[in-house]
Design an enzyme around this catalytic site. Structure first.
Site, PDB file in Angstrom:
ATOM      1  CG  ASP A 218      -5.415  -7.951  -6.625  1.00 14.72           C
ATOM      2  OD1 ASP A 218      -5.729  -6.748  -6.787  1.00 14.72           O
ATOM      3  OD2 ASP A 218      -4.983  -8.666  -7.545  1.00 14.72           O
ATOM      4  CD  GLU A 219      -4.581  -2.126  -6.540  1.00  9.79           C
ATOM      5  OE1 GLU A 219      -4.136  -1.975  -7.691  1.00  9.79           O
ATOM      6  OE2 GLU A 219      -5.386  -1.328  -6.008  1.00  9.79           O
TER       7      GLU A 219
END
Length: 309
Positions: A218-219
């Site tokens: 989720d980066e």
């Protein structure tokens, strides 16, 4: 009949006339519009306005000689297929040009209308095929953003260019704070949907010069040229946070709709102030993002101290 735009870098007017004459002859399924340029600078300015389908170029110009000319053109036209026109028939020289990024080379004394048209067509087709294969390898399959490998490559090039021309650029490291909760409560399908929605926003609301990648999980990372001071960096980062930290409608595994509010943290850095190499800059952005998260801040700008690569 389709018209192909060709840029010709050539300072010899007799050779310019020859190329235009050969490509004006009847035959084939394409017509050709040829714009000729005598200097590398005028070619660069034209490409900044409109990309051609192919560049034909002589290597010996008043301001540049030999393979150095090819390298200088490739510096701003790597996204366009290049065919070298040379007065030399040395195959070793031609191979070196291809190794340095040219699609093909043609000795001027061998030029004919058929050979020139065929070389343009094959070079364009081969170049497009290579680019499509590279895109498949460099894209994240879920979000269709650039992946980690493409990010590393782009960042390396960005740092090299910034050093060469004495420029600065910004980097944002973005992490989704409540993504695990959304995944756990609504299922991985909803999590994937959220990542796709976020990626769509990042692609839609970006400048043409910006580079966006999924770093992993989720980066996300944004590389933004032409940002060179903390005030600009803060304005840019605040805009990205406001854009992304929004409400999103997602479906759970049962097909029920849920509206979730996304929280995220952003670490913002400048090159070379916060890292004079790719690894140092990326590490600083990552560290600054975690500092923002620890302090419950929406975003944080790194302190203006230099880090070594």
């Amino acid at each position: 009949m389709n018209t192909r735009l060709i840029y010709l870098l050539e300072d010899n007017q007799d050779d310019v006339y020859l190329v235009k004459e050969l490509l004006s002859q009847q035959g084939g399924k394409h017509k050709y519009a040829i714009n000729a340029f005598e200097t590398i600078e005028s070619l660069r300015d034209a490409i900044a306005q409109l990309n051609p389908e192919v560049i034909l170029m002589d290597l010996n110009l008043p301001q540049s000689r030999g393979l150095e000319t090819l390298l200088r053109v490739k510096d701003f036209a790597a996204h366009i297929p290049i065919i070298v026109l040379t007065g030399m028939s040395d195959e070793m020289f031609g191979e070196k040009a291809i190794q340095l990024g040219a699609q093909d080379y043609l000795p001027k004394h061998e030029l004919s209308a058929h050979l020139l048209r065929r070389t343009i067509a094959f070079s364009k087709e081969r170049f497009d095929m290579q680019r499509n294969l590279e895109n498949l390898v460099s894209l994240d399959r879920l979000t269709m953003l650039s992946n980690r490998g493409a990010l590393d490559k782009h960042l390396h090039t960005q740092v090299q260019d910034a050093r060469r021309y004495g420029k600065q650029f910004a980097m944002l490291f973005i992490d989704l704070d409540n993504f695990k909760t959304i995944n756990d409560e609504l299922g991985h399908q909803a999590g994937d949907q959220l990542l796709k929605l976020l990626a769509t926003k990042l692609k839609m609301y970006k400048r043409s010069s910006d580079f966006v990648a999924r770093y992993g999980g989720d980066e996300f990372v944004v590389i933004a040229p032409n940002i060179d001071n903390p005030a600009q960096l803060e304005l840019f980062t605040r805009y990205k946070h406001t854009l992304l930290a929004d409400s999103y409608c997602l479906q759970d595994q049962q097909g029920n709709m849920h509206e979730v509010t996304l929280d995220l943290s952003i670490g913002a850095v400048l090159f070379p102030d916060h890292g004079d190499g790719p690894t140092a800059l990326l590490n600083c952005a990552d560290k600054t993002m975690y500092e923002a998260k620890a302090q419950s801040l929406p975003f944080l700008l790194a302190e203006a101290t230099r880090h070594s690569a």
